[in-house]
Design a protein around this motif. Sequence first.
Motif, PDB file in Angstrom:
ATOM      1  N   ARG A 312       0.833  -1.200   0.000  1.00 42.96           N
ATOM      2  CA  ARG A 312       0.000   0.000   0.000  1.00 42.96           C
ATOM      3  C   ARG A 312       0.873   1.257   0.000  1.00 42.96           C
ATOM      4  O   ARG A 312       0.603   2.233  -0.703  1.00 42.96           O
ATOM      5  N   ALA A 316       1.123   3.990  -3.219  1.00 44.03           N
ATOM      6  CA  ALA A 316       0.456   5.257  -2.933  1.00 44.03           C
ATOM      7  C   ALA A 316       0.982   6.327  -3.886  1.00 44.03           C
ATOM      8  O   ALA A 316       2.089   6.238  -4.410  1.00 44.03           O
ATOM      9  N   ASP A 332      -9.952   6.537  -2.776  1.00 46.51           N
ATOM     10  CA  ASP A 332      -8.937   7.584  -2.894  1.00 46.51           C
ATOM     11  C   ASP A 332      -8.338   7.608  -4.302  1.00 46.51           C
ATOM     12  O   ASP A 332      -8.454   6.665  -5.071  1.00 46.51           O
TER      13      ASP A 332
END
Length: 408
Positions: A312, A316, A332
């Motif tokens: 993750r 990102a 997101d």
Amino acid sequence: MASCLAVLAAAVVVSARVLAHEPTVTLLANWTGGDARRFRTAVIEPFEREHGVHVDYQGSNAESQVLAADVEAGTPPDVVVLTGPGELAQYAGQKHLVPLEGLVRNADFAPSWTTTLDDGHVYWFPLKADVKSVVWYPADVRAQDRRRAVHQPAEWCLGMGSGATSGWPGTDWIEDILLQREGPAVYEKWARGKLPWHSKQVEKAWQTWRRLVGAGGDRDLVRRALKTPYGTASEPVRATPRGCTLEHQASFIRTRPAWKHADGRYEPSARLLFGAKTAHAFEVSGDLVALLHDTPQARELIRYLAAAGTQRAWTAGESGFSVHTGVRPGADGSAWHRSLEAALWDGGTAHCFDASDAMPPAVRDAFAEAAIEFLADPDRLEGLLRSLDTLAATRGLTWLPSVCDRTA
């Protein structure tokens, strides 16, 4: 004096580590420059703090050549991150890789990402994935203009340069055309060495690429494509007037300055190039982690890289996608990123690994060279395909047992 001080400082650091018996793990990957700095910040430094293990990271644009030399010299890195499962399968067959059973949970990744080889073992897992089979365009280019631009070679942003791996943008084109026109079953048969290069399906894919990008046509256009690095091929998008408006490239290209400037959007290649109403197949690629030297600290790094939190952190900022089952699509990120992430997780869509990356290294490299030669002189196609058939028939090559997660 500055050079002497730098050498002295490095020696002091090394000496301190030796005296303190600081455990070290060596890691080889292809991230350099800014990508390497981001990888160090997001992944390496947290690992070093948490586990008290120093990571000796080496990033190289010629990673395959570096790894081959290190293995031959008997000094391979402990852990490697490669984009080619075909290359890793070859190393596994030569007993250079350590099976990952007990280190990586089967439930964390789909079987198509952690391929079980014929010996019953799994030798790699994905740290990051990218989606291919897409065409990028500036946000202000209308649908009717995109469809008109498709048939104008000068409208394509194309760069074949990539150092030691030059030519792969062309192989991506040919692979994707075959996948979209013939379907996953034919694509997988070819990627596994079961369909001849001179077959009608494969030859048609090359000829389709010829028409789309003008292979062998406008000399200035071809020369530009051959001399331009893939990473800067999209720069003409932000020129006035624009030098090109479409780019057939993987999802990672969207983070490049030119596409940020143009607020790049995408269409599935099946829809834009061939008029399909929906895309039922996407070509994908991945950065695959493998273990070459079985040490306690290397095992710790493997477990860490396979963890949902690490994946993750690395993906990102829209730098890629994780296919870890614990990192599901979220709300997101930008619309294009969420959309591609959804396509990556869509169970009704076939996902096929980049065919050249899945092929034995010798075939992969010859394919990339052939793409360059074909772009310059497409009349040589028959000879190029015959040569690739001869090479693919070489005894002792390692082919993957599967390439697509579904072929129906």
